[in-house]
Every structure is written in C-alpha cells, then in structure tokens.
Design an enzyme around this catalytic site. Structure first.
Site, PDB file in Angstrom:
ATOM      1  N   ASP A  30       6.498  -3.488   4.618  1.00  0.00           N
ATOM      2  CA  ASP A  30       5.448  -3.340   5.631  1.00  0.00           C
ATOM      3  C   ASP A  30       5.660  -2.047   6.415  1.00  0.00           C
ATOM      4  O   ASP A  30       6.717  -1.846   7.022  1.00  0.00           O
ATOM      5  CB  ASP A  30       5.511  -4.566   6.568  1.00  0.00           C
ATOM      6  CG  ASP A  30       4.224  -4.769   7.331  1.00  0.00           C
ATOM      7  OD1 ASP A  30       3.273  -3.993   7.125  1.00  0.00           O
ATOM      8  OD2 ASP A  30       4.172  -5.720   8.137  1.00  0.00           O
ATOM      9  N   CYS A  69      -2.559  -3.033   7.625  1.00  0.00           N
ATOM     10  CA  CYS A  69      -1.959  -4.078   6.783  1.00  0.00           C
ATOM     11  C   CYS A  69      -2.954  -4.868   5.944  1.00  0.00           C
ATOM     12  O   CYS A  69      -2.947  -4.801   4.718  1.00  0.00           O
ATOM     13  CB  CYS A  69      -1.193  -5.081   7.642  1.00  0.00           C
ATOM     14  SG  CYS A  69       0.106  -4.374   8.660  1.00  0.00           S
ATOM     15  N   HIS A 123      -1.565 -10.546   4.536  1.00  0.00           N
ATOM     16  CA  HIS A 123      -1.203 -10.530   5.946  1.00  0.00           C
ATOM     17  C   HIS A 123      -0.966 -11.964   6.409  1.00  0.00           C
ATOM     18  O   HIS A 123      -1.702 -12.875   6.020  1.00  0.00           O
ATOM     19  CB  HIS A 123      -2.324  -9.883   6.766  1.00  0.00           C
ATOM     20  CG  HIS A 123      -1.905  -9.492   8.139  1.00  0.00           C
ATOM     21  ND1 HIS A 123      -1.878 -10.382   9.183  1.00  0.00           N
ATOM     22  CD2 HIS A 123      -1.466  -8.318   8.631  1.00  0.00           C
ATOM     23  CE1 HIS A 123      -1.448  -9.761  10.267  1.00  0.00           C
ATOM     24  NE2 HIS A 123      -1.188  -8.510   9.961  1.00  0.00           N
TER      25      HIS A 123
HETATM   26 CA   LIG Z   1       1.505  -2.673   7.395  1.00  0.00          CA
END
Ligand SMILES: [Ca+2]
Length: 480
Positions: A30, A69, A123
């Site tokens: 991430d 994201c 996510h």
């Molecule tokens: Ca991200």
C-alpha cells in the site's frame, strides 16, 4: 471407443491439465513507490524483493490507473480503466457500477482455482465476496505500537468525555503519530500477523496438490502511519537520509492539479501549519524506508515458505504497489492524489515459472490493467470479455519485445477530470470540465525534466507535439 475406456482417457487428460495448472501468489503493498534496491535505490534495504526480482521481471515503468487506493485496486482487479469502472473515490463497491463484471480472482475461481484474500487486497471494507472462495481474512493486530495506541485511546476518550461521536473516517478519526518505531516482534503488528496467517494458508493449500490456488496477500505498509518494528528503523543511518531538493509545485501547472491530498496532516505529530521542516521530513523518510523494509521482510517469509513447500516451480508471483507516492518532492508529503509521475508510477515485479528473461528489467510502459490478461495468458484460462489491458507475457520472455503501449492514469480534481498519458518521452495531461470542455493541459518532457518540475504545454515551440499527443489521447482504445 468403449464408454469405460473413454472415461479413463478423459480422467487422464483432466489429471494432466490439473498438474499443469499454476498457482498465483498475488502480493499487494500500500502506497509503496518503486523505492527498492531492484529499482536502483541506493539507500533502501529490500533484499527479499530484490531476490524476487532476480528470478522475475522488474517493470521499471508500470503505472496505476488512478493514484488512490480503492479506485486503483478496483481498476487492476477488474482489468478496466477508471473511465470504464466509473469509480474514482474510496467508497463505492465495484458491483455498484459493474454488477456483472468478472474480476481477476473471480475468473480464476470460476475456472477451478481456490481463491483467497488476506489483508488489504481490495480496499478494506469495500471488498467483493464473489471474487473469493471463502470470505476475506483480516488481522485484528494493531497498526500502531504502544505509543500510537495510547495517543489514539487518549483522543478517543476526550471525544467521548465531551459527548461527541467518534468519527470512523475522514480528518477527525482519532489517529496517532505519522510514524513510530516500537520494539516489537514482526507478528505483533498488522502486516506481520497477516504474513503469519498467509503462511498457515499456504501450508493448508500445499496439502491439496491437485487444487490450484490464487492467494492474494495485501500489506498495509508503507501507507502512513509508518509503523515498523524498531529493527527495521535500525537498518538506516539518519545521516544518510536526504530530503528532496525540488520542494515546490511544478512551475506553470494548473493550481487545482498541482496538489496532493490532506490525509498526511491528520496524524497527531504532523505540524498543523503544514510547515514540514527538513528535520521532520527526514524522520518521515526514515519511517517510510523502515516500513518498506518491514514489508520486504514479510514478502521474504512468503517466498521462503513457497520454496520450503516446493511450490515455487508451480507458482506465479506478482508483487505490486497500488500507486506511487511523494515524500517531499514538490513539497507533497504523504502524497498521492494526483496525475503526476511520482503518484502514478508504482512497483510491479512478476516471476513466472519458465519465463525466459528471469532476472531482467524492462523499460516497456505497462499499465496495471495489463496484469489481469497476463495472468489469464500465463495460466491458460479462457478469455473473458471487457478487459482493457494487454498481456505482458512477451516481455517476460524478452524485455525488449515489440511493445507500443502508452500508460493512462486519471484523477478528478477541482471539478475537472484529468487524463494523463505517459509516453516514452512525455507526460501529457488533459483537464476537462463537466461539460467536456478542455480547461488545462500539462506537458512534461522526461529526458530533460524527469522530476516534472515545469509544465511546458504553454510554450509555442511545443504546439506541434501537443497536437499530436492530444490526438493520441483522444484515440485511446481498449486493447481488445
Ligand atoms: Ca494506497
């Protein structure tokens, strides 16, 4: 042929096909920009990802389709650009705009693979149950060590005492500091615990050799807060850490476009006047590097277990970060949320059994929507409709294979929609308002300005190239 004999032949063919089915280990990180040893970074310690690179292909110019994201992950996992997914924010489930889409893991599941998700793949909270054979797994271990947890608890208690509700998202969520170096074991924090569970899952899967798997493991680092066990901080000498020199917005860029997000300023120790001093910036970079090394160690454990279980020769490994990140360049800290090179370029390493160019790197421009058709090709799955990417398998066998793609990224900003197109030489961005009218253009020439410090779209001598790039952008089409 007698029916019994024909059944035997059929069973034999099926058994052979099952033996040849490759597994997929699909590893996400991430907010990790391609700051890794295998990408040429001199400071970071990433020995495990470098080892993966040594047996795979490093995509030096891989681009996410939106530097945020959830839209990035939904685009990658459906193999469609955001202009098709219509998901540009964190919030919508992919079925809201694409009820019947077949996602990448779902396509594997439909073809007999066992598909699992551990950690942040979609996510968190915006998952897609049809993608997985069993419900996704999430660790309950904390992101923070004792210091961050204490601050979070104190902020939560003071909100409660004043009778206010505890916000669950946005700026007012009780948060700890932007970084912490707790003296804890890997598995006492979230990503280590996710790794531990992934090892359990791998051992279970190894007991069923006839059952191919698609195992997705997603790490939360190096997303802020940069919380890694102290031993990863100790890999770096603070004196070696330099903050970037170009701490100014790209010159002549539209003001609404040349911005990053606000979320970094939501953490408890970040100066609220947004004056990030060089000393504080170096601490942040130290934390970011430590968080990368922590993820690297987690990946190392997955790879070691794959070897120990003798699954390596039967498993394709894909490592990707969901988008790029700014750590002080253009004075964007904790920065994504835009259409520039640093936010859209992300790591992508692919290792596949039998690939001819293992250990090499490619300069070919690839998009994350290319991952879906690549895995379909590598695993011999039937084609599925609507994919907008192109298989990178030719590049896995020859990093200089003929390749004409350019990379697109999108971002809505300031009420306008921006489409960025990365060509070999340029980054060209068009901004259009809700009526579809062109309101701004940006042009950066990477041979002379790799940091994108100055927009040169307004220079008269670039009128010709601008016209050519505009035509190329408008003519963009899905590959298939
Ligand atoms: Ca991200």
């Amino acid at each position: 042929m007698k029916p019994f004999f024909s059944l035997l032949v059929m069973l034999a063919v099926t058994a052979t096909a099952a033996e040849q089915k490759l597994n997929v280990l699909f590893i996400a990180s991430d907010d990790m920009r391609p700051q890794l040893g295998c990408y040429g970074d001199p400071l970071v310690k990433s020995p495990n990802l470098d080892r993966l690179a040594a047996r795979g292909m490093v995509f030096k110019r891989a681009y996410c389709q939106q530097a945020l994201c959830s839209p990035s992950r939904i685009s990658l996992l459906t193999g469609r650009h955001p202009w098709t997914t219509r998901i540009y924010t964190i919030g919508p489930f992919l079925r809201e705009t694409m009820p019947d889409v077949i996602t990448l893991p779902q396509h594997f599941k439909n073809n007999g693979w066992f598909t699992r998700s551990l950690g942040k793949v979609y996510h968190v909270g915006i998952d897609d149950p049809p993608s997985w054979s069993i419900p996704p797994w999430h660790s309950k271990s904390p992101r923070y060590g004792p210091e961050g947890l204490a601050i979070q608890q104190r902020l939560t208690a003071s909100l409660k005492a004043s009778g206010q509700p505890i916000p669950r998202k946005g700026a007012k969520v009780p948060r700890g500091p932007a970084f912490e170096a707790p003296d804890l074991a890997d598995d006492e924090l979230l990503d280590g615990d996710t790794t531990r569970e992934a090892l359990v899952a791998m051992r279970e899967l190894a007991k069923k050799p006839g059952q191919p798997f698609f195992l997705a493991v997603g790490f939360s680092n190096p997303h802020v807060p940069w919380v890694a066990p102290k031993k990863y901080w100790d890999l770096y000498n603070p004196a070696d850490i330099k903050i970037p020199g170009n701490r100014y917005a790209p010159k002549n860029a539209p003001e609404f476009a040349a911005k990053s997000g606000d979320d970094f300023y939501w953490y408890s120790n970040v100066p609220q006047d947004r004056n990030i001093t060089p000393a504080f910036g170096r601490q942040c970079l130290h934390g970011y590097l430590a968080a990368i090394s922590y993820v690297d160690a987690c990946v190392g454990r997955l790879l070691a277990e794959l070897d120990r279980l003798k699954l390596r020769e039967k498993t394709i490994i894909v490592f990707w970060g969901d988008h790029g990140f700014y750590m002080g360049e253009h004075n964007w800290w904790g920065g994504k949320h835009n259409n520039y090179e640093g936010a859209t370029r992300a790591p992508l390493i692919v290792s596949a059994p039998g690939m001819k160019a293992a250990g090499q790197k490619t300069d070919a421009l690839v998009e994350f929507v290319d991952i879906y058709p690549s895995l379909v090709a590598l695993c011999g799955l039937p084609p599925t409709k609507g994919l907008e990417g192109q298989s990178v398998v030719p590049l896995l066998n020859n990093p200089k294979a003929p390749w004409t793609k350019v990379a697109f990224s999108e971002y809505p900003k300031g009420g306008n929609q921006g489409i960025a197109m990365r060509t070999d030489r340029y980054r060209y961005v068009e901004w259009r308002n809700k009526q579809g009218e062109l309101v701004a253009t940006e042009l950066y020439e990477h041979a002379t300005d790799p940091q994108e410090n100055a927009n040169i779209a307004g220079k008269p001598e670039n009128a010709g190239v601008l016209k050519q790039l505009a035509a190329q952008l408008i003519a963009r089409k899905p590959c298939k």
